[in-house]
Design a protein around this motif. Structure first.
Motif, PDB file in Angstrom:
ATOM      1  N   GLU A  63      55.192   1.836  97.904  1.00 15.95           N
ATOM      2  CA  GLU A  63      54.304   2.852  97.352  1.00 15.95           C
ATOM      3  C   GLU A  63      55.043   4.136  96.983  1.00 15.95           C
ATOM      4  OE1 GLU A  63      51.267   3.462 100.201  1.00 15.95           O
ATOM      5  OE2 GLU A  63      50.342   1.475  99.930  1.00 15.95           O
ATOM      6  N   ASP A  64      56.384   4.095  96.994  1.00 18.31           N
ATOM      7  CA  ASP A  64      57.150   5.298  96.665  1.00 18.31           C
ATOM      8  C   ASP A  64      56.865   5.835  95.260  1.00 18.31           C
ATOM      9  OD1 ASP A  64      58.180   5.178  99.148  1.00 18.31           O
ATOM     10  OD2 ASP A  64      60.216   4.593  98.580  1.00 18.31           O
ATOM     11  N   PRO A  65      56.703   5.010  94.226  1.00 18.75           N
ATOM     12  CA  PRO A  65      56.393   5.573  92.895  1.00 18.75           C
ATOM     13  C   PRO A  65      55.122   6.401  92.867  1.00 18.75           C
ATOM     14  CG  PRO A  65      57.133   3.334  92.677  1.00 18.75           C
ATOM     15  CD  PRO A  65      56.954   3.564  94.148  1.00 18.75           C
ATOM     16  N   GLU A  66      54.162   6.087  93.768  1.00 20.83           N
ATOM     17  CA  GLU A  66      52.932   6.873  93.814  1.00 20.83           C
ATOM     18  C   GLU A  66      53.106   8.169  94.594  1.00 20.83           C
ATOM     19  OE1 GLU A  66      49.989   4.354  95.440  1.00 20.83           O
ATOM     20  OE2 GLU A  66      50.070   2.870  93.822  1.00 20.83           O
ATOM     21  N   LYS A  67      54.176   8.258  95.389  1.00 21.65           N
ATOM     22  CA  LYS A  67      54.408   9.477  96.170  1.00 21.65           C
ATOM     23  C   LYS A  67      55.053  10.597  95.344  1.00 21.65           C
ATOM     24  CE  LYS A  67      54.990   6.973 100.539  1.00 21.65           C
ATOM     25  NZ  LYS A  67      55.923   6.666 101.659  1.00 21.65           N
ATOM     26  N   LEU A  68      55.699  10.241  94.233  1.00 22.27           N
ATOM     27  CA  LEU A  68      56.387  11.251  93.433  1.00 22.27           C
ATOM     28  C   LEU A  68      55.416  12.316  92.915  1.00 22.27           C
ATOM     29  CD1 LEU A  68      58.914  12.332  92.053  1.00 22.27           C
ATOM     30  CD2 LEU A  68      58.456  10.759  90.151  1.00 22.27           C
ATOM     31  N   PRO A  69      54.261  11.982  92.305  1.00 21.50           N
ATOM     32  CA  PRO A  69      53.327  13.037  91.865  1.00 21.50           C
ATOM     33  C   PRO A  69      52.843  13.910  93.011  1.00 21.50           C
ATOM     34  CG  PRO A  69      52.785  10.958  90.816  1.00 21.50           C
ATOM     35  CD  PRO A  69      53.789  10.648  91.876  1.00 21.50           C
ATOM     36  N   GLU A  70      52.633  13.294  94.206  1.00 15.30           N
ATOM     37  CA  GLU A  70      52.180  14.088  95.339  1.00 15.30           C
ATOM     38  C   GLU A  70      53.229  15.118  95.738  1.00 15.30           C
ATOM     39  OE1 GLU A  70      51.180  11.443  98.456  1.00 15.30           O
ATOM     40  OE2 GLU A  70      49.544  10.449  97.355  1.00 15.30           O
ATOM     41  N   ARG A  71      54.500  14.695  95.731  1.00 11.66           N
ATOM     42  CA  ARG A  71      55.570  15.639  96.086  1.00 11.66           C
ATOM     43  C   ARG A  71      55.653  16.771  95.056  1.00 11.66           C
ATOM     44  NH1 ARG A  71      60.808  12.145  98.310  1.00 11.66           N
ATOM     45  NH2 ARG A  71      59.704  11.047  99.977  1.00 11.66           N
ATOM     46  N   LEU A  72      55.533  16.435  93.810  1.00 13.16           N
ATOM     47  CA  LEU A  72      55.601  17.470  92.768  1.00 13.16           C
ATOM     48  C   LEU A  72      54.430  18.442  92.894  1.00 13.16           C
ATOM     49  CD1 LEU A  72      56.662  15.304  89.694  1.00 13.16           C
ATOM     50  CD2 LEU A  72      58.104  16.744  91.144  1.00 13.16           C
ATOM     51  N   VAL A  73      53.224  17.925  93.177  1.00 10.96           N
ATOM     52  CA  VAL A  73      52.056  18.791  93.314  1.00 10.96           C
ATOM     53  C   VAL A  73      52.217  19.699  94.523  1.00 10.96           C
ATOM     54  CG1 VAL A  73      49.591  18.805  93.821  1.00 10.96           C
ATOM     55  CG2 VAL A  73      50.490  17.279  92.080  1.00 10.96           C
ATOM     56  N   GLN A  74      52.781  19.181  95.606  1.00 11.77           N
ATOM     57  CA  GLN A  74      52.989  20.005  96.799  1.00 11.77           C
ATOM     58  C   GLN A  74      53.960  21.151  96.513  1.00 11.77           C
ATOM     59  OE1 GLN A  74      54.223  17.311  99.898  1.00 11.77           O
ATOM     60  NE2 GLN A  74      52.189  16.354 100.076  1.00 11.77           N
ATOM     61  N   VAL A  75      55.041  20.814  95.811  1.00 14.85           N
ATOM     62  CA  VAL A  75      56.000  21.875  95.467  1.00 14.85           C
ATOM     63  C   VAL A  75      55.352  22.906  94.532  1.00 14.85           C
ATOM     64  CG1 VAL A  75      58.208  22.354  94.377  1.00 14.85           C
ATOM     65  CG2 VAL A  75      57.959  20.331  95.823  1.00 14.85           C
ATOM     66  N   ALA A  76      54.565  22.413  93.582  1.00 15.00           N
ATOM     67  CA  ALA A  76      53.897  23.330  92.649  1.00 15.00           C
ATOM     68  C   ALA A  76      52.874  24.208  93.383  1.00 15.00           C
ATOM     69  CB  ALA A  76      53.209  22.543  91.542  1.00 15.00           C
ATOM     70  N   GLN A  77      52.189  23.650  94.376  1.00 10.96           N
ATOM     71  CA  GLN A  77      51.226  24.438  95.126  1.00 10.96           C
ATOM     72  C   GLN A  77      51.902  25.546  95.923  1.00 10.96           C
ATOM     73  OE1 GLN A  77      48.764  22.120  97.744  1.00 10.96           O
ATOM     74  NE2 GLN A  77      47.374  23.847  98.186  1.00 10.96           N
ATOM     75  N   VAL A  78      53.062  25.233  96.499  1.00 10.57           N
ATOM     76  CA  VAL A  78      53.787  26.274  97.240  1.00 10.57           C
ATOM     77  C   VAL A  78      54.201  27.409  96.308  1.00 10.57           C
ATOM     78  CG1 VAL A  78      55.875  26.745  98.569  1.00 10.57           C
ATOM     79  CG2 VAL A  78      54.569  24.662  99.008  1.00 10.57           C
ATOM     80  N   ARG A  79      54.710  27.054  95.121  1.00 10.57           N
ATOM     81  CA  ARG A  79      55.130  28.093  94.167  1.00 10.57           C
ATOM     82  C   ARG A  79      53.917  28.878  93.645  1.00 10.57           C
ATOM     83  NH1 ARG A  79      58.943  26.216  96.302  1.00 10.57           N
ATOM     84  NH2 ARG A  79      61.059  25.972  95.468  1.00 10.57           N
ATOM     85  N   ALA A  80      52.800  28.179  93.409  1.00 15.41           N
ATOM     86  CA  ALA A  80      51.598  28.870  92.938  1.00 15.41           C
ATOM     87  C   ALA A  80      51.031  29.794  94.003  1.00 15.41           C
ATOM     88  CB  ALA A  80      50.546  27.856  92.510  1.00 15.41           C
ATOM     89  N   ARG A  81      51.095  29.371  95.284  1.00 13.41           N
ATOM     90  CA  ARG A  81      50.619  30.228  96.367  1.00 13.41           C
ATOM     91  C   ARG A  81      51.415  31.526  96.420  1.00 13.41           C
ATOM     92  NH1 ARG A  81      51.237  26.940 100.387  1.00 13.41           N
ATOM     93  NH2 ARG A  81      49.096  26.146 100.316  1.00 13.41           N
ATOM     94  N   THR A  82      52.717  31.412  96.234  1.00 10.55           N
ATOM     95  CA  THR A  82      53.552  32.623  96.253  1.00 10.55           C
ATOM     96  C   THR A  82      53.149  33.604  95.145  1.00 10.55           C
ATOM     97  OG1 THR A  82      55.396  31.312  97.132  1.00 10.55           O
ATOM     98  CG2 THR A  82      55.922  33.451  96.159  1.00 10.55           C
ATOM     99  N   VAL A  83      52.834  33.053  93.969  1.00  9.98           N
ATOM    100  CA  VAL A  83      52.448  33.926  92.845  1.00  9.98           C
ATOM    101  C   VAL A  83      51.063  34.517  93.076  1.00  9.98           C
ATOM    102  CG1 VAL A  83      51.984  33.992  90.380  1.00  9.98           C
ATOM    103  CG2 VAL A  83      53.917  32.667  91.244  1.00  9.98           C
ATOM    104  N   VAL A  84      50.093  33.697  93.522  1.00  9.59           N
ATOM    105  CA  VAL A  84      48.710  34.154  93.687  1.00  9.59           C
ATOM    106  C   VAL A  84      48.612  35.195  94.790  1.00  9.59           C
ATOM    107  CG1 VAL A  84      46.402  33.425  94.388  1.00  9.59           C
ATOM    108  CG2 VAL A  84      47.698  32.062  92.755  1.00  9.59           C
TER     109      VAL A  84
END
Length: 337
Positions: A97-118
């Motif tokens: 199921e690793d191919p399905e984990k890649l979008p989740e990892r990207l979204v998590q990283v994006a959420q951390v960066r978005a939290r810093t900006v917000v």
């Protein structure tokens, strides 16, 4: 059947491993392989969109929901295949199921960066600064080490909506509505002030016009008064000149009369009356006779006047021609009848 055939799409990066070493790799390959000993790895190279929903807190401690999507593509397939299992099974499906984990990892990283900006913005700024948030988060993801380690490139970070809580949304709407109402009131007041100012200017213009008219009328009155004064001065000069002329004429007449009367100044008036042009008038002579008798009344004892004489005198007084009679003679002193 132990021989398989692999035909990959141009957007798939295929790697074939035999005995722990790579036999071939590339995008869009087609080849035959020995199934019992071959391991196939397929990494998709096409871009993919990952939706996301973030619940964050702003700088003024207000909850906000960010909704959008993340677009990415695999830039280094070998690096990604070394971290996640993209191997294919005999049926052509991924073994894990690793191919399905890649979008989740990207979204998590994006959420951390978005939290810093917000967290560095207020709720109002978050609601009206979508483009700013997108640019800052995308720049932060481009330099994020976890994403570069995966061999993935983030192509876009799109923020579709930013929503506060329903209570805060109503509060903001009410505040905005009040602000708009206040602006409308200010516009009405400004229009009224403009109307009042325009009316004031009109009244000032009318007053200035009236003052100009009054000033012009005053100038006309002054000009008329000056003309009247000039006329009166000329009239006074004329009267003074006329008086001088009349005085000179009177002096001339007095001088002429004095010179005329000088020869007869010592002559008795009776003589003058007798020598005058009217000396032949019988009535005048009778009147002079009676005057003479009146002056000598102290010496007259008795005076008799006949009725005929009185009738003739009275008739002469009403316009009839006086009779040709002689004047009565005074009796001698001391004689009585």
């Amino acid at each position: 059947m132990v021989i398989g055939y692999m035909k990959a799409a141009p957007t798939s990066y295929v790697m074939q491993f035999e005995g722990g070493r790579m036999v071939r790799e590339g995008a869009g390959l087609s080849f035959f392989y020995w199934k019992p000993s071959a391991t196939l790895v397929s990494v998709p190279l096409s871009s993919a969109d990952v939706p996301f929903v973030f619940n964050e807190v702003t700088r003024d401690f207000q909850a906000v929901t960010l909704q959008g999507q993340l677009t990415y593509r695999v830039a280094d397939a070998r690096k990604l295949a070394g971290l996640l299992d993209y191997s294919l099974s005999a049926s052509g499906r991924y073994r894990s199921e690793d191919p399905e984990k890649l979008p989740e990892r990207l979204v998590q990283v994006a959420q951390v960066r978005a939290r810093t900006v917000v967290q560095g913005l207020t709720l109002r700024e978050v609601l009206v600064s979508a483009q700013t948030i997108e640019d800052q988060v995308l720049a932060s993801l481009a330099s994020a080490e976890p994403i570069r380690a995966l061999g993935v490139e983030v192509m876009a970070f799109s923020l579709l909506s930013a929503k506060p809580t329903p209570e805060m949304a109503r509060a903001l709407e009410a505040e905005a509505r009040e602000g708009l109402q206040r602006q409308a009131d200010e516009a009405i007041y400004a229009r009224r002030n403009a109307a009042v100012e325009q009316e004031r200017r009109i009244k000032e213009s009318e007053l200035a016009t009236e003052l100009a008219v009054q000033e012009r009328q005053r100038q006309l009155r002054e000009a008329k008064m000056a003309a009247d004064i000039a006329v009166e001065e000329q009239r006074a000069a004329l009267m003074e000149r006329w008086t001088q002329n009349e005085k000179q004429a009177a002096d001339a007449r007095a001088y002429a009369l004095e010179k005329t009367l000088a020869p007869v100044r010592g002559v008795d008036w009776k003589t003058l009356m007798a020598t005058s042009a009217s000396g032949g008038d019988p009535a005048l002579n009778i009147a002079l006779a009676f005057r003479e008798m009146a002056e000598n009344a102290q010496r007259i004892g008795e005076l008799n006047v006949s009725p005929d004489l009185l009738h003739s005198l009275m008739s002469a007084g009403v316009g009839s021609k006086p009779p040709q009679v002689s004047a009565p003679r005074a009796p001698s002193p001391g004689r009585e009848r």
